[in-house]
Design an enzyme around this catalytic site. Structure first.
Site, PDB file in Angstrom:
ATOM      1  N   ARG A  37       0.855  -1.192   0.000  1.00 57.01           N
ATOM      2  CA  ARG A  37       0.000   0.000   0.000  1.00 57.01           C
ATOM      3  C   ARG A  37       0.885   1.234   0.000  1.00 57.01           C
ATOM      4  O   ARG A  37       1.649   1.464   0.928  1.00 57.01           O
ATOM      5  CB  ARG A  37      -0.916  -0.001   1.224  1.00 57.01           C
ATOM      6  CG  ARG A  37      -1.846   1.214   1.328  1.00 57.01           C
ATOM      7  CD  ARG A  37      -2.748   1.059   2.542  1.00 57.01           C
ATOM      8  NE  ARG A  37      -3.693   2.153   2.673  1.00 57.01           N
ATOM      9  CZ  ARG A  37      -3.481   3.237   3.423  1.00 57.01           C
ATOM     10  NH1 ARG A  37      -2.357   3.366   4.107  1.00 57.01           N
ATOM     11  NH2 ARG A  37      -4.386   4.191   3.505  1.00 57.01           N
ATOM     12  N   SER A 106     -13.000  -3.849  -0.125  1.00 56.79           N
ATOM     13  CA  SER A 106     -13.384  -3.217   1.137  1.00 56.79           C
ATOM     14  C   SER A 106     -14.884  -2.948   1.125  1.00 56.79           C
ATOM     15  O   SER A 106     -15.425  -2.457   0.127  1.00 56.79           O
ATOM     16  CB  SER A 106     -12.638  -1.895   1.319  1.00 56.79           C
ATOM     17  OG  SER A 106     -11.258  -2.104   1.514  1.00 56.79           O
ATOM     18  N   LYS A 135      -5.476   5.310   8.518  1.00 56.87           N
ATOM     19  CA  LYS A 135      -6.073   5.716   7.247  1.00 56.87           C
ATOM     20  C   LYS A 135      -6.903   6.962   7.488  1.00 56.87           C
ATOM     21  O   LYS A 135      -7.875   6.940   8.256  1.00 56.87           O
ATOM     22  CB  LYS A 135      -6.946   4.584   6.678  1.00 56.87           C
ATOM     23  CG  LYS A 135      -7.427   4.825   5.265  1.00 56.87           C
ATOM     24  CD  LYS A 135      -8.199   3.621   4.738  1.00 56.87           C
ATOM     25  CE  LYS A 135      -8.687   3.888   3.314  1.00 56.87           C
ATOM     26  NZ  LYS A 135      -9.485   2.763   2.801  1.00 56.87           N
TER      27      LYS A 135
END
Length: 212
Positions: A37, A106, A135
């Site tokens: 990521r 997700s 996040k």
């Protein structure tokens, strides 16, 4: 497809470690999947990093998943891609990358989970289960009740992400999660390998309890 412990790389909280070093240390601790990521790197750099991680995961047998970028995942030979609600649609990704390529999605509610499964997702990640600082736009935690509701309506694996820690991973697994995805609980720790190993042990213990 073992998704008990998914470690998401994040160089910003890794005390100077690279994505590849995070992957190596997490795999040494028993991580079942590594998810690359990085929201800032360009495609060329992501592909270079992806190839490094691909080599590491091939040696350990861990899955290698790329976050958001199907193009990067395919270019570096990853096992799969993880897509958010604002990314490429699951059904399009499935057309471009047929199984056994892994597609995760997700989801934040029952409807999104059902749609993802019908579109061809191999697993859904309930996000965020708890509030998280890892996040920026994750929003408030959905809670274990939402996790249970989603687990009840899909047949594919359900992964819990967002605020999962060594303290709460047991209750997350007992609530029905098939596995967890973490950043700070492993990547942000001084000893990444030990943190991964500890979480794996706690996940296994909770899974045994759930089967009793």
């Amino acid at each position: 497809m073992n998704l008990d412990l998914n470690v998401i790389t994040d160089e910003a909280i890794a005390s100077g470690r690279t994505h590849a070093e995070i992957a190596r240390l997490a795999c040494a601790g028993g991580a079942d999947a590594i998810q690359l990521r990085d929201k800032c790197c360009g495609m060329r750099e992501l592909c270079r990093t992806g190839r490094e991680i691909r080599a590491i995961t091939k040696e350990t047998g861990a899955l290698f998943i790329v976050n958001d970028r199907l193009d990067v995942a395919l270019a570096c030979g990853a096992d799969g891609v993880h897509l958010g609600q604002d990314d490429l649609r699951v059904e399009v990704a499935r057309q471009l990358a047929p199984r056994p390529f892994v597609i995760g999605a997700s989801v934040g509610n029952v409807d999104e989970a059902v749609i993802a499964e019908e579109a061809g997702a191999d697993y859904v990640a309930v996000s965020p289960v708890f509030s998280t600082a890892s996040k920026d736009n994750a929003g408030p935690g959905l809670g274990l009740a939402a996790l249970r509701e989603i687990r009840a309506v899909v047949t594919i694996p359900v992964i819990a992400i967002g605020g999962v820690s060594r303290e709460n991973v047991g209750e997350v697994i007992r609530a029905g999660a098939d596995g967890v995805a973490v950043i700070s609980a492993v990547v942000g720790q001084p000893d990444i390998t030990a943190a991964a190993r500890d979480l794996k042990d706690r996940i296994a213990a909770a899974q045994r309890e759930r089967l009793r």
